[in-house]
Design a protein around this motif. Sequence first.
Motif, short mmCIF file in Angstrom:
data_model
loop_
_atom_site.label_atom_id
_atom_site.label_comp_id
_atom_site.label_asym_id
_atom_site.label_seq_id
_atom_site.Cartn_x
_atom_site.Cartn_y
_atom_site.Cartn_z
N PRO A 132 3.86 15.24 3.61
CA PRO A 132 2.40 15.34 3.63
C PRO A 132 1.68 14.07 4.05
N LYS A 133 2.20 12.91 3.63
CA LYS A 133 1.53 11.66 3.97
C LYS A 133 2.49 10.59 4.49
N ALA A 134 3.64 11.02 4.99
CA ALA A 134 4.61 10.03 5.47
C ALA A 134 5.54 10.66 6.51
N GLN A 135 6.19 9.80 7.27
CA GLN A 135 7.18 10.23 8.25
C GLN A 135 8.43 9.37 8.09
N VAL A 136 9.58 10.00 8.26
CA VAL A 136 10.86 9.29 8.19
C VAL A 136 11.61 9.53 9.49
N ILE A 137 12.08 8.44 10.10
CA ILE A 137 12.87 8.52 11.33
C ILE A 137 14.23 7.91 11.07
N ILE A 138 15.26 8.69 11.32
CA ILE A 138 16.64 8.25 11.08
C ILE A 138 17.37 8.22 12.42
N GLN A 139 17.78 7.04 12.83
CA GLN A 139 18.54 6.89 14.08
C GLN A 139 19.99 6.59 13.72
N ALA A 140 20.82 7.61 13.84
CA ALA A 140 22.24 7.52 13.46
C ALA A 140 23.09 7.56 14.72
N GLY B 291 0.81 -1.20 0.00
CA GLY B 291 0.00 0.00 0.00
C GLY B 291 0.85 1.26 0.00
N PRO B 292 0.21 2.42 -0.06
CA PRO B 292 0.96 3.68 -0.07
C PRO B 292 1.90 3.80 1.11
N LEU B 293 3.10 4.33 0.85
CA LEU B 293 4.13 4.46 1.88
C LEU B 293 3.71 5.46 2.95
N ARG B 294 3.87 5.07 4.21
CA ARG B 294 3.49 5.94 5.32
C ARG B 294 4.64 6.23 6.28
N ARG B 295 5.57 5.31 6.41
CA ARG B 295 6.62 5.49 7.41
C ARG B 295 7.88 4.74 6.99
N MET B 296 9.03 5.38 7.23
CA MET B 296 10.32 4.73 7.00
C MET B 296 11.18 4.92 8.23
N LEU B 297 11.83 3.85 8.67
CA LEU B 297 12.74 3.90 9.80
C LEU B 297 14.10 3.39 9.37
N PHE B 298 15.14 4.12 9.78
CA PHE B 298 16.51 3.73 9.46
C PHE B 298 17.32 3.64 10.75
N HIS B 299 18.04 2.55 10.89
CA HIS B 299 18.94 2.37 12.03
C HIS B 299 20.34 2.17 11.44
N THR B 300 21.19 3.18 11.62
CA THR B 300 22.50 3.13 10.99
C THR B 300 23.60 3.48 11.99
N GLY B 301 24.70 2.76 11.91
CA GLY B 301 25.83 3.06 12.78
C GLY B 301 26.53 1.81 13.29
N HIS B 302 27.22 1.98 14.40
CA HIS B 302 28.01 0.92 15.01
C HIS B 302 28.34 1.32 16.45
N PRO B 303 29.11 0.51 17.17
CA PRO B 303 29.43 0.85 18.57
C PRO B 303 30.30 2.09 18.73
#
Length: 371
Positions: free
Chosen positions: A257-265, A170-182
């Motif tokens: 307008p119709k989506a949210q993006v969360i980037i955890q760096a 279905g239409p994209l509503r949310r994207m989550l990214f988990h990027t990095g290291h210790p």
Amino acid sequence: MLVTFGLWSLQAKDTQTEMNKNATETLRVGVVGLVHTHVHWILGREPQDDIEIVGIVEPNRQLAQQYSDQHGYSMDIVFDTLDEMVKATNPEAVTAFNTIYDHLEVVEYCAPKGIHVMVEKPLAVNLEHAKKMEALAKKYGIALLTNYETSWYGSNYKAYEMVKKEDKIGPLRRMLFHTGHPGPIEIGCNPEFLEWLTDPVLNGGGALTDFGCYGANLATWFLEGAEPLTVSCTTQQLKPDMYPKVEDDATIVLTYPKAQVIIQASWNWSHNRKDMEVYGTNGYVVCKNGTDMEILEDEKKGSYPLTAKALKQGYHDPFALLQKVVKEGYQLTPFDVSSLENNMRVMQILEAAKQASVSGKTIEWKQFFSN
């Protein structure tokens, strides 16, 4: 002695004509800098016919010798300056593995000479530098590409296909990214890399710059270059004794307008990770790494695993792509992950995120970039 590395090989042909044709398609590449350890990617490629490393710029002779011993290139192709390397070897393109701050200097030198450039992510140390690089690339008609490890994950392309072309969730509503290291110290980055990676001037920040760019790049691709409505960002120094000059943790929130993006760096993960979750109105696609995926199309049917195929030969690593763009006139699709237009948007997102972090306020995109 010249050392040749390559990506895709053509079927062997017996005729001299075909041999000559193959030789003309090989791209002459100069490597600018060895202080970014992603340089092992190009130095360690198996020998093939798409590119030929004709010169390396690195004034640190000890580091150059160390990598020469490791990868087998001749010290005869190592030069102290970009000018010396270009005059001696006449490269058609260069790959920049120097500090992010020095990306601008590479483009300033190469663009007027018609030498194409690929930089390691992110495009630039800040938006001001990025604008100058963009203007030079357009003025002199060179390709200016940005390389990310995640650009070559089969899982990300499969996710794009399922979401954007097959409408699986279905239409994209949310994207989550988990990027990095210790953390760069914790994972054993070499001193030459740490010296600039943890410097707010040479790297433009810490974890925010280092890993925030990945999510911004992929989200811009999926959302076809759309501008966010707002940008919020929280940064922390969880390890000020180890990283006193820069943030080691950042969370960026982008609204559309119709989506949210969360980037955890972050430099505070328990493990190395570059994963992505894409949610639609009725399902999700999770890319756990470059190959392993989990898909939910219908909650009643449950999720299922999927293993993504490797990208097609000739398109599965940055240097093969550079060869195709320069030698074959290959055109990137709009807002392709490697494209200049995508990475200018990334730089805007990072610029707004930095300001949001400093001010503690959510940035209104149009107001911020109209000033």
